[in-house]
Design a protein around this motif. Structure first.
Motif, PDB file in Angstrom:
ATOM      1  N   MET A   1       0.932  -0.924   0.453  1.00  0.00           N
ATOM      2  CA  MET A   1       0.170  -0.013   0.238  1.00  0.00           C
ATOM      3  C   MET A   1       0.943   1.623  -0.018  1.00  0.00           C
ATOM      4  O   MET A   1       1.711   1.367   0.614  1.00  0.00           O
ATOM      5  N   TYR A   9      -7.800   4.687   1.273  1.00  0.00           N
ATOM      6  CA  TYR A   9      -8.730   4.060   2.127  1.00  0.00           C
ATOM      7  C   TYR A   9      -8.898   4.821   3.367  1.00  0.00           C
ATOM      8  O   TYR A   9     -10.218   4.499   4.100  1.00  0.00           O
ATOM      9  N   CYS A  10      -8.382   6.055   4.319  1.00  0.00           N
ATOM     10  CA  CYS A  10      -8.795   6.421   5.353  1.00  0.00           C
ATOM     11  C   CYS A  10     -10.000   6.964   5.320  1.00  0.00           C
ATOM     12  O   CYS A  10     -11.369   7.262   5.728  1.00  0.00           O
ATOM     13  N   GLU A  89      -1.135  -6.395   2.639  1.00  0.00           N
ATOM     14  CA  GLU A  89      -2.370  -5.085   2.040  1.00  0.00           C
ATOM     15  C   GLU A  89      -3.514  -5.268   2.883  1.00  0.00           C
ATOM     16  O   GLU A  89      -4.229  -4.332   3.968  1.00  0.00           O
ATOM     17  N   THR A  90      -4.249  -6.572   3.058  1.00  0.00           N
ATOM     18  CA  THR A  90      -5.563  -6.927   4.022  1.00  0.00           C
ATOM     19  C   THR A  90      -5.107  -6.740   5.047  1.00  0.00           C
ATOM     20  O   THR A  90      -6.231  -5.764   6.029  1.00  0.00           O
ATOM     21  N   ARG A  93      -5.195  -2.870   5.772  1.00  0.00           N
ATOM     22  CA  ARG A  93      -6.551  -2.404   6.086  1.00  0.00           C
ATOM     23  C   ARG A  93      -6.874  -2.492   7.783  1.00  0.00           C
ATOM     24  O   ARG A  93      -8.172  -1.618   7.915  1.00  0.00           O
ATOM     25  N   LYS A  94      -6.787  -3.604   8.224  1.00  0.00           N
ATOM     26  CA  LYS A  94      -7.074  -4.477   9.335  1.00  0.00           C
ATOM     27  C   LYS A  94      -6.588  -3.463  10.339  1.00  0.00           C
ATOM     28  O   LYS A  94      -7.914  -2.860  10.815  1.00  0.00           O
ATOM     29  N   ASP A  97      -8.814  -0.032   9.721  1.00  0.00           N
ATOM     30  CA  ASP A  97      -9.767  -0.085  10.429  1.00  0.00           C
ATOM     31  C   ASP A  97     -10.276  -0.346  12.358  1.00  0.00           C
ATOM     32  O   ASP A  97     -11.226   0.485  12.775  1.00  0.00           O
TER      33      ASP A  97
END
Length: 133
Positions: A1, A9-10, A89-90, A93-94, A97
């Protein structure tokens, strides 16, 4: 990322604003006026600070060499993460989040009601084990 993807994403999160209160090279992302992420856009490698549950913070630091105690932040509650350093990347993202969810859950009830509900933060396996001992 990369930093652009991190920013995008944010900004997909409900009620998020961005600003530069620490100078033009640091983007700060807030929900209801409370910071949940910041990224230095001129650092190589690119790094971001993300809020984190203390037990999970320790777990992530053990799992990834790219995760360190938060630079210029409360090291118990913040991690500095190299976002281009090999973390999937996952997983990044976690982390974003989780940071967002922690801040939303800490908001007063009146402010929280205008922000979509979020799931409770997941406790790490290590934290669950310590709780049982």
């Amino acid at each position: 990322m990369d930093p652009v993807e991190f920013r995008e994403y944010c900004l997909t999160k409900p009620k998020v604003t961005e600003g530069t209160p620490f100078g033009e090279t640091v983007l700060v992302f807030k929900v209801a006026g409370k910071m949940f992420a910041l990224i230095s856009i001129d650092e190589i490698p690119a790094t971001a600070n993300l809020k984190c549950d203390p037990d999970l913070a320790l777990d992530l630091r053990d799992r990834y060499e790219q995760v360190r105690p938060g630079y210029h932040m409360n090291k118990k509650h913040w991690n500095t993460v190299e976002i281009e350093g090999g973390i999937p990347e996952t997983e990044l993202r976690k982390m974003i989040d989780h940071s967002y969810d922690l801040v939303v859950q800490s908001l007063p009830r009146a402010k929280r009601s205008t922000t979509p509900r979020v799931a409770a933060p997941r406790r790490s396996v290590a934290a669950k084990h310590r709780a049982r001992c």
